[in-house]
Scaffold this motif. Structure first.
Motif, short mmCIF file in Angstrom:
data_model
loop_
_atom_site.label_atom_id
_atom_site.label_comp_id
_atom_site.label_asym_id
_atom_site.label_seq_id
_atom_site.Cartn_x
_atom_site.Cartn_y
_atom_site.Cartn_z
N ILE A 33 16.21 -13.53 2.82
CA ILE A 33 15.00 -13.63 2.00
C ILE A 33 14.87 -15.04 1.43
O ILE A 33 13.80 -15.66 1.52
N MET A 34 15.96 -15.56 0.89
CA MET A 34 15.92 -16.90 0.30
C MET A 34 15.60 -17.96 1.35
O MET A 34 14.82 -18.88 1.10
N LEU A 35 16.20 -17.84 2.52
CA LEU A 35 15.94 -18.82 3.59
C LEU A 35 14.51 -18.74 4.08
O LEU A 35 13.87 -19.77 4.34
N ALA A 36 13.98 -17.53 4.20
CA ALA A 36 12.60 -17.37 4.66
C ALA A 36 11.62 -18.00 3.67
O ALA A 36 10.67 -18.67 4.07
N VAL A 37 11.87 -17.82 2.39
CA VAL A 37 10.99 -18.40 1.37
C VAL A 37 11.11 -19.93 1.36
O VAL A 37 10.13 -20.64 1.18
N ALA A 38 12.32 -20.42 1.56
CA ALA A 38 12.55 -21.87 1.49
C ALA A 38 12.08 -22.62 2.73
O ALA A 38 11.81 -23.81 2.67
N ASP A 39 11.94 -21.93 3.85
CA ASP A 39 11.57 -22.58 5.12
C ASP A 39 10.06 -22.82 5.16
O ASP A 39 9.27 -21.88 5.13
N PRO A 40 9.64 -24.08 5.23
CA PRO A 40 8.20 -24.36 5.24
C PRO A 40 7.47 -23.86 6.49
O PRO A 40 6.24 -23.76 6.48
N SER A 41 8.21 -23.49 7.53
CA SER A 41 7.55 -22.98 8.73
C SER A 41 7.33 -21.46 8.66
O SER A 41 6.78 -20.87 9.58
N ILE A 42 7.76 -20.84 7.55
CA ILE A 42 7.60 -19.39 7.37
C ILE A 42 6.79 -19.13 6.11
O ILE A 42 7.03 -19.70 5.06
N ASP A 43 5.82 -18.22 6.23
CA ASP A 43 5.06 -17.72 5.09
C ASP A 43 5.45 -16.26 4.94
O ASP A 43 4.92 -15.39 5.63
N LEU A 44 6.42 -15.97 4.07
CA LEU A 44 6.88 -14.60 3.86
C LEU A 44 5.82 -13.86 3.07
O LEU A 44 5.60 -14.13 1.88
N ILE A 45 5.13 -12.92 3.72
CA ILE A 45 4.00 -12.26 3.09
C ILE A 45 4.32 -10.89 2.53
O ILE A 45 3.56 -10.36 1.71
N ALA A 46 5.45 -10.29 2.95
CA ALA A 46 5.85 -8.98 2.42
C ALA A 46 7.28 -8.70 2.82
O ALA A 46 7.78 -9.23 3.82
N VAL A 47 7.92 -7.82 2.02
CA VAL A 47 9.27 -7.36 2.32
C VAL A 47 9.27 -5.84 2.24
O VAL A 47 8.73 -5.27 1.28
N THR A 48 9.81 -5.20 3.26
CA THR A 48 10.01 -3.76 3.22
C THR A 48 11.50 -3.50 3.30
O THR A 48 12.25 -4.27 3.90
N THR A 49 11.93 -2.41 2.67
CA THR A 49 13.35 -2.12 2.61
C THR A 49 13.67 -0.79 3.26
O THR A 49 12.82 0.08 3.39
N VAL A 50 14.92 -0.68 3.66
CA VAL A 50 15.42 0.52 4.32
C VAL A 50 16.88 0.70 3.88
O VAL A 50 17.55 -0.27 3.55
N ALA A 51 17.33 1.93 3.84
CA ALA A 51 18.75 2.16 3.53
C ALA A 51 19.59 1.67 4.70
O ALA A 51 19.20 1.77 5.86
N GLY A 52 20.74 1.10 4.39
CA GLY A 52 21.62 0.58 5.43
C GLY A 52 22.90 0.07 4.82
O GLY A 52 23.87 0.80 4.69
#
Length: 146
Positions: A33-52
């Protein structure tokens, strides 16, 4: 050497790949999550979660806490499946701790998850998108199977 031709600000965001991350945040997905937010080539628009790695309650709380910690409480988080479709849930709490983020992250989330389920949020994001959205699943694929 400083590049003067690199896009910045709004231009960079327009060039970024829109990503929806489906994950089970223990240590590994917290970093994702942190890397996706920090990477300028990625626009993290949503996060969904699952048990694991840990239970759904913990993975959802962990996603919310990590986004709070990095100042991105604007990214929606929706909870998905609480376990596998065909067997009992087996977590990796021995590796990640009972809550999934063993160690120093004592903050409570500033908000709860979306009222939508993970499947509903995925459907909403894909339906409303005016450009391609990349689904990245780093945890069990139970939400994707639905």
């Amino acid at each position: 050497m400083i590049r003067t031709d690199a896009p910045s600000g709004a231009a960079r965001k327009m060039l970024a790949r829109k990503v929806l991350l489906d994950c089970d945040p223990g240590h590994d997905d917290a970093i994702a999550i942190m890397l996706a937010v920090a990477d300028p080539s990625i626009d993290l628009i949503a996060v969904t979660t699952v048990a694991g790695n840990v239970t759904l309650e913990h993975t959802t709380s962990n996603a919310l806490r990590v986004l709070d910690l990095i100042g991105r409480a604007d990214i929606p988080v929706a909870a998905g499946r609480a376990g596998p479709r065909e067997r009992e849930l087996s977590t990796a709490a021995v590796m990640h701790g009972e809550g999934g983020l063993a160690g120093p992250l004592p903050i409570a989330p500033s908000r709860g998850p979306s009222d939508a389920t993970a499947l509903q949020l995925i459907e909403q994001v894909l339906t409303e998108a005016d450009e391609p959205v990349t689904l990245v699943a780093t945890g069990p694929l139970t939400n994707m199977a639905d």
